[in-house]
Design an enzyme around this catalytic site. Structure first.
Site, short mmCIF file in Angstrom:
data_model
loop_
_atom_site.label_atom_id
_atom_site.label_comp_id
_atom_site.label_asym_id
_atom_site.label_seq_id
_atom_site.Cartn_x
_atom_site.Cartn_y
_atom_site.Cartn_z
N CYS A 82 0.88 -1.16 0.00
CA CYS A 82 0.00 0.00 0.00
C CYS A 82 0.92 1.21 0.00
O CYS A 82 2.03 1.14 -0.51
CB CYS A 82 -0.94 -0.03 1.21
SG CYS A 82 -0.09 0.03 2.81
N GLY A 83 0.49 2.31 0.55
CA GLY A 83 1.32 3.51 0.56
C GLY A 83 2.55 3.38 1.44
O GLY A 83 3.64 3.79 1.06
#
Length: 122
Positions: A82-83
């Site tokens: 994810c981020g």
């Protein structure tokens, strides 16, 4: 990004139950030719802005619904990003509960991947 305490508690609990690797370990795994599926769990707009070439997009909002169709093998090695490694830990924990034995969260996520030298695409 400053995260809320309740979210961090949930993430830390998930991280206590799942396997994590950092980008350095992931790059070694790729170089060794280890079979895996790289899964981007970010939202559609994040994916559209850029992602690792060859990654599969199954956002956190749909992955539990669609994973069994996309990856029916519960033994497949799934590297989730994810981020920064928070949402991917939550996803890894959910997939673990669904019976996926090799769902691994990538600590550092997209931020680390962008700096890794891997090919990126939009």
């Amino acid at each position: 990004m400053a995260h809320n305490p309740g979210f961090l508690k949930l993430v830390n609990e998930a991280k206590s139950r799942v396997k994590e690797i950092d980008v350095r370990a992931y790059l070694k795994m790729r170089e060794a030719g280890e079979e895996h599926i790289l899964v981007d769990t970010r939202e559609d707009n994040e994916w559209a802005a850029g992602h690792v070439a060859g990654a599969v997009h199954l956002s956190k909002g749909i992955i539990e619904r669609d994973i069994e169709t996309k990856v029916p093998d519960v033994n497949a090695k799934l590297i989730l990003y994810c981020g920064g490694g928070f949402r991917s830990a939550l996803v890894a924990d959910n997939l673990r509960q669904m019976g996926y034995r090799n769902a691994i969260s990538l600590d550092g996520g997209w931020k680390a991947l962008k700096e890794s030298g891997l090919p990126l695409e939009k």
